[in-house]
Design an enzyme around this catalytic site. Sequence first.
Site, PDB file in Angstrom:
ATOM      1  N   TRP A  53       0.862  -1.181   0.000  1.00 43.45           N
ATOM      2  CA  TRP A  53       0.000   0.000   0.000  1.00 43.45           C
ATOM      3  C   TRP A  53       0.898   1.230   0.000  1.00 43.45           C
ATOM      4  CZ3 TRP A  53      -0.349   3.627   4.168  1.00 43.45           C
ATOM      5  CH2 TRP A  53      -1.118   4.746   3.806  1.00 43.45           C
ATOM      6  N   GLU A  63      -2.816  -2.591  -2.928  1.00 39.31           N
ATOM      7  CA  GLU A  63      -4.014  -2.059  -2.277  1.00 39.31           C
ATOM      8  C   GLU A  63      -4.271  -0.611  -2.690  1.00 39.31           C
ATOM      9  OE1 GLU A  63      -3.672  -1.989   1.982  1.00 39.31           O
ATOM     10  OE2 GLU A  63      -5.744  -1.353   2.280  1.00 39.31           O
ATOM     11  N   LYS A 112      -6.839   2.950  -2.799  1.00 36.80           N
ATOM     12  CA  LYS A 112      -7.778   3.637  -1.910  1.00 36.80           C
ATOM     13  C   LYS A 112      -8.293   4.903  -2.554  1.00 36.80           C
ATOM     14  CE  LYS A 112      -6.279   5.510   2.021  1.00 36.80           C
ATOM     15  NZ  LYS A 112      -5.546   5.687   3.288  1.00 36.80           N
ATOM     16  N   ASP A 147      -9.950  -3.118   0.489  1.00 41.76           N
ATOM     17  CA  ASP A 147     -10.108  -2.701   1.890  1.00 41.76           C
ATOM     18  C   ASP A 147     -11.489  -2.080   2.045  1.00 41.76           C
ATOM     19  OD1 ASP A 147     -10.106  -0.802   4.145  1.00 41.76           O
ATOM     20  OD2 ASP A 147      -7.980  -1.245   4.353  1.00 41.76           O
ATOM     21  N   HIS A 202     -12.009   1.743   1.853  1.00 40.76           N
ATOM     22  CA  HIS A 202     -11.346   2.512   0.796  1.00 40.76           C
ATOM     23  C   HIS A 202     -12.222   2.889  -0.387  1.00 40.76           C
ATOM     24  CE1 HIS A 202      -6.985   1.459   2.095  1.00 40.76           C
ATOM     25  NE2 HIS A 202      -7.707   2.008   3.049  1.00 40.76           N
ATOM     26  N   HIS A 211      -9.153  -6.676   3.173  1.00 39.68           N
ATOM     27  CA  HIS A 211      -8.860  -6.025   4.452  1.00 39.68           C
ATOM     28  C   HIS A 211     -10.187  -5.674   5.092  1.00 39.68           C
ATOM     29  CE1 HIS A 211      -4.486  -4.305   4.218  1.00 39.68           C
ATOM     30  NE2 HIS A 211      -4.522  -5.614   4.233  1.00 39.68           N
ATOM     31  N   ASP A 223     -12.591   7.184   5.958  1.00 43.11           N
ATOM     32  CA  ASP A 223     -11.772   5.979   6.143  1.00 43.11           C
ATOM     33  C   ASP A 223     -11.155   5.985   7.539  1.00 43.11           C
ATOM     34  OD1 ASP A 223     -10.135   3.778   5.750  1.00 43.11           O
ATOM     35  OD2 ASP A 223      -8.606   4.907   4.658  1.00 43.11           O
ATOM     36  N   ASP A 241     -11.006   3.676   9.928  1.00 39.92           N
ATOM     37  CA  ASP A 241     -10.400   2.453  10.469  1.00 39.92           C
ATOM     38  C   ASP A 241     -10.919   2.079  11.853  1.00 39.92           C
ATOM     39  OD1 ASP A 241      -8.246   1.576   8.428  1.00 39.92           O
ATOM     40  OD2 ASP A 241      -7.931   3.728   8.624  1.00 39.92           O
ATOM     41  N   ASP A 244      -7.641  -4.690   9.194  1.00 40.21           N
ATOM     42  CA  ASP A 244      -6.966  -3.395   9.110  1.00 40.21           C
ATOM     43  C   ASP A 244      -7.789  -2.330   9.829  1.00 40.21           C
ATOM     44  OD1 ASP A 244      -5.337  -1.329   8.531  1.00 40.21           O
ATOM     45  OD2 ASP A 244      -5.685  -1.306   6.378  1.00 40.21           O
TER      46      ASP A 244
HETATM   47  C1  RNT Z   1      -4.084   2.417   4.475  1.00 37.92           C
HETATM   48  C2  RNT Z   1      -4.179   0.976   4.128  1.00 37.92           C
HETATM   49  C3  RNT Z   1      -3.105   0.111   4.680  1.00 37.92           C
HETATM   50  C4  RNT Z   1      -2.676   0.508   6.090  1.00 37.92           C
HETATM   51  C5  RNT Z   1      -1.662  -0.408   6.691  1.00 37.92           C
HETATM   52  C6  RNT Z   1      -1.067   0.163   7.950  1.00 37.92           C
HETATM   53  O1  RNT Z   1      -5.204   3.118   4.155  1.00 37.92           O
HETATM   54  O2  RNT Z   1      -5.428   0.486   4.478  1.00 37.92           O
HETATM   55  O3  RNT Z   1      -3.448  -1.209   4.579  1.00 37.92           O
HETATM   56  O4  RNT Z   1      -3.764   0.640   6.946  1.00 37.92           O
HETATM   57  O5  RNT Z   1      -0.714  -0.720   5.765  1.00 37.92           O
HETATM   58 ZN    ZN Z   2      -5.883  -1.688   4.308  1.00 35.28          ZN
END
Ligand code: RNT
Ligand code: ZN
Length: 428
Positions: free
Chosen positions: A193, A235, A237, A268, A271, A295, A303, A305, A335
Amino acid sequence: MDIFQSPSDSSIEQNYQSAKEKYAAFGIDTDAAIKTALNKPISMHCWQVDDVAGFENLEGTTSGGIMSTGSYPGRARNIDEARQDLEEVLRLLPGEQRLNLHASYGDFSGGAMERDLLDHTPFVSWAEWAKAQGIQLDFNPTYFGHPLANDGYTLSHADPGVRQFWIDHGIASRNVATYLAEVQGSICVNNHWVPDGAKDHPADRLGPRERLAAALDEVLDEAHGISEQCVDAVEGKLFGIGAEDYTVGTNDFYANYALSREKTLCIDLGHYHLSESVADKVSAHLPFHKQLLVHTSRPIRWDSDHVVLVTDEVREMFQEVIRASALDRAYLALDFFDASINRIGAYVIGTRATRQALLIALLEPSALCKQLEAEGKNAQKLALMEHAKALPHGAVWDKLCLQAGVPTGVSWIAEMEKYEVSVLQNRS
Ligand code: RNT
Ligand code: ZN
């Protein structure tokens, strides 16, 4: 009354027997669902343990557009504390777990190591630790949190020197992942990423994307002699903090990249635009991509998390994987990072929720639904899908935990509280 008490084993068994019959009426084998849900590895992320800090102690670096918020006491401050916490988490989780390491989480007790020169040595003690825990490791190059990432660009940087630094880090990460795969005798997923992007309206949107594709080609060049055991994923986003207008590696970019280079695409859950169905992307990618990395995360308004819960989004994502008979084509990883609550609790809630959502998907009478649909009985199908939501999956989940020998119900909370008092509160 202790609300965090475990239900008795006999009541779990009894409820399970009744649930089993209810599911059997729709052709669902709950024993088989439990087995599949337990055996599917979920790769836990290492970065919830310390709020994405890592062990390099680099001063004056930016975050790469991601941010852990909160100041709940007890953050792991070093590798020993991180491992101690992860061991506690593993004790409370049912099923097959893996651990997803970021390059910045190496064991640098033998000395600091620049990222472009990274080799496997900081991960030898991790491999030993993982073996002792009976788990396997996955890996991530760390293209953020470094002085050479501070202006927002890494692999797509206009300066060839900076770009080369990150290309070398990417190659180094593949060497580490290959080492881990070799010592653990199984694949190691290596997820790339890249935070690159701009706050506001770049005049050149194409240049960085061309440079990112070319740089990744160098990183992923098979000439580096990487074994097949290193499974590289990419990955994309939508945006990052400070990169609101432009992200070089968008989801479109990586869908094209992964497909044309035969790499694994990472999806993810945080994302995408919040109104998009991420679950619907599974069947859009499966006809073209051999495998996907998922993810699980949870965006709230952005986003953010947040800790994964058994939300519709997560359930639907797994439903789509199961309906497509694609569980063996999906790598699962977590994640999220929340520094505002007990971090052990964050891990256990999010990892259990991910596996529980998988179990619920496995319990869906999807064969029957497909059959009704094929017969044009769409109201019947819809009714069955609705009915399935209220079938007693909680009783099956309790049985799964019992079978796995981990605390059932919410009884793990008592363990978390004990650990908080005996360990976390001693960290100031
Ligand atoms: C960031 C991505 C990625 C990170 C990690 C820490 O938006 O989701 O996967 O969260 O690599
Ligand atoms: Zn991620």
